[in-house]
Every structure is written in structure tokens, then in C-alpha cells.
Design an enzyme around this catalytic site. Sequence first.
Site, short mmCIF file in Angstrom:
data_model
loop_
_atom_site.label_atom_id
_atom_site.label_comp_id
_atom_site.label_asym_id
_atom_site.label_seq_id
_atom_site.Cartn_x
_atom_site.Cartn_y
_atom_site.Cartn_z
N PRO A 2 0.69 -1.04 0.15
CA PRO A 2 -0.11 0.11 -0.25
C PRO A 2 0.32 0.92 -0.13
O PRO A 2 1.35 1.81 0.70
CB PRO A 2 -1.08 -0.27 1.58
CG PRO A 2 -0.57 -1.41 1.63
CD PRO A 2 0.66 -1.97 1.40
N GLU A 3 0.64 1.85 -0.57
CA GLU A 3 1.29 3.44 -1.47
C GLU A 3 0.25 4.39 -0.51
O GLU A 3 -0.82 4.38 -0.39
CB GLU A 3 2.00 3.10 -2.54
CG GLU A 3 2.68 2.52 -2.91
CD GLU A 3 4.66 2.54 -2.20
OE1 GLU A 3 4.31 4.13 -1.87
OE2 GLU A 3 5.22 2.10 -2.78
#
Length: 271
Positions: A2-3
Site C-alpha cells: 500500500p502506497e
Amino acid sequence: MPELPEVETTRRGITPHIENNTITKVIVRNRSLRWPIPTGLNTKLKNRKILSVTRRAKYLLLKTDVGSLIIHLGMSGSLRISPMTTAVEKHDHFELQFKDGNCLRLRDPRRFGAVLWTKNDPQEHKLLINLGPEPLDKTFNADLLFNKSRKRKTSIKQFIMDAKIVVGVGNIYASESLFLAGIQPKRLAGKITKKHALDLTAAIKKILKQAIKQGGTTLKDFKSSDGKPGYFQQKLKVYDRKGEACATCKKPIKQITLGQRSTFYCTHCQK
Ligand SMILES: [Zn+2]
């Protein structure tokens, strides 16, 4: 992984369900995440209302009147809202149950995520206090990028991925932003021009905003129990496209390694 756009999408997805909602129970099924989940959270949080859900870098901050939970999704974490009667899955390590019968569950198969607690301002927490500006904030601008890059001998790609300079520019977004700005990723940070700094800050903001906007279309996934996190496939111009034709000049995209990270660029369009 997850960015920043996924974390922001997560924040927007869960907020309407948990903000102003009262916690009835905290369940820790597996305490050993990146750092142990602190003990005593149920005592602290029972009957407390979530006052706000904000984000700083990739940390989600759930504020109550007695303190804040700091949640990080690590490598593989995801948060979902579901009825608390939904069957618990193997990697559902942490859960907040609410008065309305729903719960917020953290699923994290690789357990690099984190659930931390602070009774003080979370912005002052040791993990957050030294972070650089938010990329979408006005304080992240061409002047800041240009001034901080002077005399720096690191590559511009590694420079923009440094959280002390700006947070949230992960590997994918660094390659994509440099393509959009027409800057070769290996160029020394100290050698970028003012024009480069202007183009690059604009590119970073544009790429991240696009990704967040795309994430918005998957918001419904946050209220499902199928276990699929609400992450999204993005339209990428260079990342993971080695040998494919550049969208602008049709020459093949090149892959190199910079700071041990895969880096993709067009040798023709990026100088
Ligand atoms: Zn090209």
C-alpha cells in the site's frame, strides 16, 4: 505494498463508517506485528468515540479524546469495514468493534504493519516528527525541492523517495513522476535545474492525485467481506514496462536498478 494513494483511499473509505462512531470493544488476535500492539487498548478505548480519521505520510491517525491510534499497513495490510458477525479470517489480527454493529478489521498476512497508541499529539510521535512535507501540501513546492537538492550527490529518484524530503513518493510513483517531468532518474539531485524542480513537483502532485482519484472508484470494496483490499491497478507509463514502447516516442522503456530498486525510464524522453 500500500502506497500513499492506497492509504488515502483507505482513509476516505473507512472514515464515514467510523468517525463519530463509538468503540465498544478492541480485539487483538495477534499482537506481533512490526512492533507489538500495545496492551490495554480495550480498557483505554471502550466507549470512546473516534473524533477524526486523518493521515500523515502512510500513517492513519484515529483520534479519540484520550489519545490516538496510529495505524500503518506495512507491506500487505488492509483495513475493512464489515458487520462484526462476519467470520474472522486467518490474518485478521486487530479489530475495533463499534456501537452500530460494524467493525474495522486489520488484515495483514506479512505482519509488517503496525498499530500503535499515543496519548499525545500523534504528529509529535517519534515515527512522524521527522517526516518531510506531504506531497499534496503547498509546503512541498519547487523552491523546497530545488533548495534541498543543492550539492546532493544522490540520484534524483532516490532523493524524491527520501521521506525527509517529501513523504509518500514510493518506487512506482517516483518512476512515473520522473517520466512525466522528462527527467532521467540517474541525474544527480544536485544537478537539477529550477525548471526541473518546477516540473517534478508538479508531476509528483499530478501522479499522486490521479492515483487517489482512481482509488476512489474502488471505495465500495472497503465495505465488503471478501477479503480483497481496495487497492487498484493503475495506468502506468513506465513502471514495470521494460522493453515496451514509450507512450510518447515509441522507443523501448529501459529498466535499471537504483538504490536496489527497479527503475524504469525512457532514454529518449528523459534527460
Ligand atoms: Zn520516450
